[in-house]
Design an enzyme around this catalytic site. Structure first.
Site, PDB file in Angstrom:
ATOM      1  CD  GLN A   1      -2.944  -1.099   0.179  1.00 32.55           C
ATOM      2  OE1 GLN A   1      -3.151  -0.076  -0.461  1.00 32.55           O
ATOM      3  NE2 GLN A   1      -3.618  -2.206  -0.043  1.00 32.55           N
TER       4      GLN A   1
ATOM      5  CE  LYS B   1      -2.684  -4.820  -2.700  1.00 33.33           C
ATOM      6  NZ  LYS B   1      -4.130  -5.053  -2.585  1.00 33.33           N
TER       7      LYS B   1
HETATM    8  N1  7TS Z   1      -0.086  -6.531   2.187  1.00 37.00           N
HETATM    9  C1  7TS Z   1      -0.907  -5.461   2.216  1.00 37.00           C
HETATM   10  C2  7TS Z   1      -0.607  -4.323   3.133  1.00 37.00           C
HETATM   11  C3  7TS Z   1      -2.013  -5.438   1.369  1.00 37.00           C
HETATM   12  O1  7TS Z   1      -2.817  -4.386   1.383  1.00 37.00           O
HETATM   13  C4  7TS Z   1      -2.277  -6.552   0.517  1.00 37.00           C
HETATM   14  C5  7TS Z   1      -3.509  -6.617  -0.332  1.00 37.00           C
HETATM   15  C6  7TS Z   1      -1.361  -7.600   0.516  1.00 37.00           C
HETATM   16  C7  7TS Z   1      -0.286  -7.566   1.377  1.00 37.00           C
HETATM   17  C8  7TS Z   1      -1.503  -8.757  -0.409  1.00 37.00           C
HETATM   18  O2  7TS Z   1      -1.255  -8.332  -1.707  1.00 37.00           O
HETATM   19  P1  7TS Z   1      -1.444  -9.342  -2.941  1.00 37.00           P
HETATM   20  O3  7TS Z   1      -1.274  -8.467  -4.134  1.00 37.00           O
HETATM   21  O4  7TS Z   1      -0.386 -10.365  -2.812  1.00 37.00           O
HETATM   22  O5  7TS Z   1      -2.818  -9.899  -2.823  1.00 37.00           O
HETATM   23  N2  7TS Z   1      -4.577  -5.856   0.148  1.00 37.00           N
HETATM   24  C9  7TS Z   1      -5.855  -5.878  -0.273  1.00 37.00           C
HETATM   25  C10 7TS Z   1      -6.821  -5.022   0.215  1.00 37.00           C
HETATM   26  O6  7TS Z   1      -6.629  -4.146   1.053  1.00 37.00           O
HETATM   27  N3  7TS Z   1      -7.986  -5.281  -0.398  1.00 37.00           N
HETATM   28  O7  7TS Z   1      -7.789  -6.279  -1.257  1.00 37.00           O
HETATM   29  C11 7TS Z   1      -6.474  -6.662  -1.197  1.00 37.00           C
END
Ligand code: 7TS
Length: 417
Positions: free
Chosen positions: A214, A237
């Site tokens: 984030q 993201k």
């Molecule tokens: N860490 C944080 C702080 C995140 O916000 C997320 C995903 C992940 C790890 C995992 O990321 P990924 O791309 O491997 O899935 N956060 C969110 C959210 O806030 N809403 O949907 C996914």
């Protein structure tokens, strides 16, 4: 104030109306209303430049990387490795070999837990995380600790959702093998003082992993200034494709770590008796990687770079301030996450109305938010709420999106009165 007048009030430096034209998806109507997309923390939308880069790769250059002697393979390899160099520059890593392409933040953290963790953590050792972690920065450590008989410890936060750094410091000790924490909380928006925390941990020789899922979309990341040992983030993201993400690791650590998955590209030579590993970063990239994803991520980094984080941050700060003020007018609304340093995330509860009902009614108005525990169930428990509604902003959002959200919330109030 008209929506137009409000739009013109957005921070200088970013022509948001022009920027929005780069995101064709934002121009649509959903449920008969103009789409108001306030769920970028879950996944961001993609500019045409990213979609075009992926399409161009498949239309012109598609071939496997690091393998063929033919021209297409050469071009694909050049683009794939070019994307790695873009990522290196984006986070100011010292070397491109410190950039490992993975599927996303989750895979990056699992990689560290399964390699660094499994070789360094023994029975009775400790891994320290915080109360605000995403499940992706909890469960991999739990699995590791269970396997090794190690202890997962959790640094507390205050009621505003700020990390209690002094407490964290007290919890670091001779048995701590790693500190893993979010750079920015996905549920609260809290920006943790990462540089200071790394310094505290390093004073005791404890390596630090930062979960930057984030953070990377909102402000410049400089892994050398942060001095962190690992940094993880997701392409999707950061306005890039899904299925691609990054693990940065300090090369001294990556060199020592055993490989995780075995297969093509991660080997130097294989006999049935013994296999030797390829050099970094390939040691950690078994099998055909997401070539198109990496190229798309490179295009996303170019896109964000052209807008500039100064302009992005100014606009998002304006949106967050405007939204924080605006939602105060909504009776019964309580913000969850009121840290001093915040990224553009607004979590809240609305009286007794279940957040899922808030989300469903807003959806009828064309407004997309996320509701639930946001993959932070332990944080929900700490805050004493089962779920929240969360609006999250990106640089393509407008003040009029906030106005739509507030109008929608008033509607929710009317329905549940
Ligand atoms: N860490 C944080 C702080 C995140 O916000 C997320 C995903 C992940 C790890 C995992 O990321 P990924 O791309 O491997 O899935 N956060 C969110 C959210 O806030 N809403 O949907 C996914």
């Amino acid at each position: 104030m008209t929506a137009l007048a409000q739009r013109s009030l957005s921070a200088p430096g970013l022509d948001v109306e022009k920027v929005r034209k780069d995101f064709p998806i934002l121009g649509q109507e959903v449920r008969g209303k103009p789409l108001v997309y306030l769920d970028s923390a879950a996944t961001s939308q993609k500019p045409r430049a990213v979609i075009d880069a992926v399409a161009r790769y498949y239309l012109q250059d598609n071939a496997n990387v690091h393998r063929g002697v033919h021209l297409l393979s050469e071009r694909a390899t050049k683009e794939y490795e070019g994307a790695r160099e873009k990522v290196r520059r984006f986070i100011n890593a010292a070397r491109a070999e410190e950039i490992i392409f993975v599927r996303g933040t989750t895979e990056a953290i699992n990689l560290v837990a399964q390699t660094y963790g499994r070789t360094r953590v023994r029975a009775g050792d400790e891994v320290l995380i915080t109360e605000m972690e995403h499940h992706s920065d909890i469960v991999p450590w739990q699995l590791l600790c269970e396997e090794k008989g190690a202890v997962l410890r959790v640094a507390p936060i205050d009621d505003d959702g700020q990390l209690l750094v002094d407490e964290l410091q007290r919890m670091l000790g001779p048995r701590t093998r790693l500190l893993a924490l979010a750079h920015v909380s996905n549920t609260l928006g809290t920006i943790n003082p990462a540089r200071r925390i790394v310094e505290i941990a390093h004073r005791q020789g404890i390596p630090v992993l930062l979960d930057g899922a984030q953070a990377a979309p909102h402000f410049p990341i400089d892994v050398r200034a942060l001095d962190c040992d690992f940094y993880a983030f997701s392409g999707h993201k950061l306005f890039g494709p899904t299925g691609i993400g990054v693990l940065y690791g300090r090369s001294e650590l990556l060199e020592e770590m055993p490989p995780w998955q075995g297969g093509g590209d991660m080997i130097s030579s294989v006999t049935f008796e013994k296999t030797t590993w390829n050099k970094l970063p390939h040691k950690f990239e078994a099998g055909t990687p997401d070539i198109a994803g990496a190229i798309g991520l490179g295009a996303a980094i170019d896109y964000v770079g052209a807008l500039g984080f100064a302009a992005i941050a100014a606009h998002e700060h304006d949106l967050l301030t405007y939204a924080t003020e605006a939602v105060r007018e909504v009776p019964g609304l309580r913000l969850i996450g009121t840290a001093k340093e915040k990224a553009s995330v607004l979590s809240f509860v609305l009286g007794d109305v279940h957040p899922h009902d808030v989300g469903t009614i807003l959806d009828q108005e064309g407004i997309a938010i996320r509701t639930g525990h946001h993959c932070t169930q332990p944080l929900m428990r700490r805050l004493g709420v089962p779920a929240t509604a969360r609006a999250s902003f990106a640089f393509y959002n407008l003040r009029s999106d906030v106005d739509a959200l507030v109008a929608g919330l008033h509607k929710v109030q009317e329905i549940f009165r």
